[in-house]
Write a protein that holds these residues in place. Structure first.
Motif, short mmCIF file in Angstrom:
data_model
loop_
_atom_site.label_atom_id
_atom_site.label_comp_id
_atom_site.label_asym_id
_atom_site.label_seq_id
_atom_site.Cartn_x
_atom_site.Cartn_y
_atom_site.Cartn_z
N LEU A 151 0.83 -1.20 0.00
CA LEU A 151 0.00 0.00 0.00
C LEU A 151 0.87 1.26 0.00
O LEU A 151 1.80 1.38 0.78
CB LEU A 151 -0.90 0.00 1.24
N PRO A 161 0.00 5.00 0.34
CA PRO A 161 -0.99 6.08 0.51
C PRO A 161 -0.52 7.41 -0.08
O PRO A 161 -1.35 8.20 -0.55
CB PRO A 161 -1.19 6.17 2.02
N ALA A 178 7.43 -4.89 8.51
CA ALA A 178 7.83 -3.48 8.48
C ALA A 178 6.63 -2.62 8.85
O ALA A 178 5.49 -3.09 8.80
CB ALA A 178 8.32 -3.10 7.09
N LEU A 229 4.59 0.71 7.83
CA LEU A 229 4.37 1.65 6.72
C LEU A 229 3.62 2.87 7.25
O LEU A 229 3.05 2.84 8.34
CB LEU A 229 3.50 0.97 5.66
N PRO A 230 3.59 3.95 6.45
CA PRO A 230 2.75 5.10 6.84
C PRO A 230 1.30 4.66 7.04
O PRO A 230 0.82 3.76 6.35
CB PRO A 230 2.86 6.03 5.63
N ALA A 257 -2.54 4.18 6.81
CA ALA A 257 -3.34 4.14 5.58
C ALA A 257 -4.01 5.48 5.30
O ALA A 257 -4.15 5.88 4.16
CB ALA A 257 -4.37 3.03 5.68
N ASN A 308 1.40 1.30 10.42
CA ASN A 308 0.65 0.38 9.57
C ASN A 308 1.49 -0.86 9.32
O ASN A 308 2.30 -0.89 8.40
CB ASN A 308 0.33 1.16 8.28
N PHE A 350 3.01 -4.26 8.22
CA PHE A 350 2.92 -5.02 6.97
C PHE A 350 3.92 -6.16 6.97
O PHE A 350 5.06 -6.00 7.42
CB PHE A 350 3.22 -4.10 5.77
#
Lengths: 80, 220
Positions: free
Chosen positions: A14, A16, B101, B103-104, B106, B146, B148
């Motif tokens: 993903l 964003p 990891a 993540l930014p 969502a 986030n 993952f």
């Protein structure tokens, strides 16, 4: 010598920021934009002249620090 | 319980967690600067929340390569306890002590609010006094929470029951609602929520207090 390293999220991860960019472009009227993925470019100044060796070393740098191989992929360009 | 809190340039929850440890154990932890190269003999190492190295390159990427982390790796591999909170969780994935990891979020927003967590693994020194399925109130404060993992990695860590906490209402897009994750043996825990910010709940002890107290009782 110079190395240009492109680091990009792997397909399926993903993104964003990419989605926000695509959305913003669409709102500016660029209807042809159907998707965007954001990555980063890292330019490295290198000593030496051996391109093959440089590539090998820069790929090692990517594996060790510049990219997180869980989520990212990279490509390396070596320039004079 | 001997505790070390690792301090990176940009850590900002190091003092909060030191205060939490002092409240629970009656003794302040050792604060260890990231450039430290000598070994420290402790039961628990805490990687605090914050923005180590300004999140340059990726959150936790620079911190994971700092000299003190070699000792943290040795400590963890010898079975020593490691707790990574928020940015500390990101450091633990960057150094490979935990899979996946962060993540930014969502929604691309910094989220700072109380969340409900479900305890899903109690066979760790951090969660032994909780019951499976119990809910905890602990706040989150992050931009990159986030979680993952690639499909095969995800099914492996689910099979190993490494997920310690799940969000009741997923705030950040985290895969399988993962809020906290341990290694297989359970001595390393990474979590996005901040237990050091949940020391009191009204006039009673908060769920963060209970987590640190569990640790102390396990070690003693």
């Amino acid at each position: 010598m110079k190395a240009i390293v492109h680091v990009q999220l792997k397909p399926g991860v993903l993104d964003p920021q990419g989605q926000a960019i695509a959305g913003a472009l669409a709102s500016l009227g660029y209807d042809e934009v159907t998707g965007a993925r954001q990555g980063k470019v890292i330019e490295l100044e290198l000593s030496g002249t051996d391109h093959a060796l440089a590539r090998e070393r820069v790929e090692a740098m990517c594996g060790q620090l510049l990219a997180n191989m869980v989520i990212e992929q990279f490509s390396v360009e070596i320039l004079d | 319980m001997r505790v070390a809190v690792i301090v990176f340039p940009g850590s900002n929850c190091d003092r909060d967690v030191a205060e939490a440890i002092a409240q629970v154990t009656g003794k302040p932890p050792i604060m260890v600067w990231h450039r430290e190269t000598t070994f420290f003999d402790v039961d628990l190492v805490i990687l605090p929340g914050g923005f180590a190295y300004g999140d340059y390159l990726r959150p936790g990427a620079m911190a994971a390569r700092s000299s003190v982390m070699r000792h943290v790796l040795d400590h963890a591999k010898a079975g020593g306890l490691v707790l990574g909170i928020c940015n500390g969780f990101q450091v633990l994935t960057e150094i490979g002590l935990l899979p996946g990891a962060l993540l930014p979020n969502a929604g691309m927003k910094f989220i700072c609010k109380p969340v409900k967590l479900k305890v899903t693994r109690t066979s760790t020194p951090f969660t032994g006094s909780f019951t499976k399925g119990q809910y905890l109130d602990i706040p989150v404060a992050h931009h990159d929470g986030n979680y993952f993992a690639q499909k095969d990695e995800l099914s492996r860590l689910e099979d190993n029951e490494q997920v310690v906490f799940r969000y009741e209402n997923n705030p950040n897009g985290s895969i399988n609602d993962i809020a906290g994750l341990s290694n297989v043996s359970g001595n390393v825990l990474g979590m996005m929520p901040h237990p050091e910010r949940a020391m009191v709940h009204g006039k009673t002890r908060g769920d963060g207090y209970k987590l640190f107290n569990t640790l102390m009782e396990t070690i003693r």
